[in-house]
Design an enzyme around this catalytic site. Structure first.
Site, mmCIF file in Angstrom:
data_model
loop_
_atom_site.group_PDB
_atom_site.id
_atom_site.type_symbol
_atom_site.label_atom_id
_atom_site.label_comp_id
_atom_site.label_asym_id
_atom_site.label_seq_id
_atom_site.Cartn_x
_atom_site.Cartn_y
_atom_site.Cartn_z
ATOM 1 N N VAL A 135 0.858 -1.175 0.000
ATOM 2 C CA VAL A 135 0.000 0.000 0.000
ATOM 3 C C VAL A 135 0.896 1.227 0.000
ATOM 4 C CG1 VAL A 135 -2.017 -1.073 1.090
ATOM 5 C CG2 VAL A 135 -0.225 -0.070 2.524
ATOM 6 N N SER A 136 0.335 2.357 -0.415
ATOM 7 C CA SER A 136 1.144 3.570 -0.573
ATOM 8 C C SER A 136 1.302 4.374 0.710
ATOM 9 C CB SER A 136 0.538 4.467 -1.648
ATOM 10 O OG SER A 136 0.546 3.803 -2.880
#
Length: 194
Positions: free
Chosen positions: A9-10
């Site tokens: 995930v970012s």
């Protein structure tokens, strides 16, 4: 078969739960899970957990496979994804991407998909370079000045030189003039022309 799962995930406000749930629902049970919270712009091998995953895979002797929910988990662009898949294949690890219908990227069909993606990415890069060059050429014809704007003018360069000769510190001069220390140092060293 030893099953590895990689998720990414970012931001810290996101979780990998949906990716892991999707993989679990596809019938895969993980022997080891690696998950990064890092921008997708970072090349795969520079991601801490992905690097650990590669190290673990290279030390695992029995048959192994890596499961990811989406192709973009494996790299920032087609070239990075290709490099990741090739490195995994060389380590004897198959790579399955659920987004592509649970396609094994190390199979013949998977390699065809990756080659197609790489070709498209190369064409996109070429188009981008062509558009950029055309835009720069048009700007030059229109007489526009290219590059970063100057942060100083003749008066401020002279003021910086006077402050330097007066013994004022580089940091203080930078603060006083609203420029970087590097700019002051370039003025001091005679490398800066306003």
């Amino acid at each position: 078969m030893h099953t590895f799962i990689y998720a990414r995930v970012s931001t810290s406000g996101q979780t990998t739960e949906n990716q892991l749930l999707e993989i679990e629902r596809a019938g895969y049970e993980a022997d080891a899970i690696f998950a990064d919270t890092i921008s997708g712009k970072v090349p795969a091998i520079e991601r801490p957990e992905f690097a650990k995953l590669m190290d673990t895979i290279s030390r695992t002797r029995k048959p192994k496979r890596l499961i990811v929910s989406k192709l973009d988990r494996l790299g920032r662009d087609a070239v990075d994804i290709l490099g990741s898949v090739r490195a995994l294949e060389q380590a004897g690890c198959s790579v399955r991407v659920l987004q592509l219908g649970d396609l094994d990227l190390t199979s013949s069909a998977g390699k065809l998909v990756l080659s197609t993606l790489a070709a498209v990415a190369e064409i996109e890069r070429d188009f981008l370079v062509e558009r950029t060059q055309a835009g720069l050429a048009r700007a030059r014809v229109e007489g526009k000045r290219l590059g970063r704007p100057k942060v100083t003018n003749d008066d401020s360069v002279e003021s910086i030189r006077n402050a330097l000769s007066g013994g004022v510190s580089v940091s203080q001069i930078a603060r006083d003039h609203g420029v970087s220390r590097a700019t002051v140092i370039r003025v001091r060293d005679g490398e800066y022309a306003a």
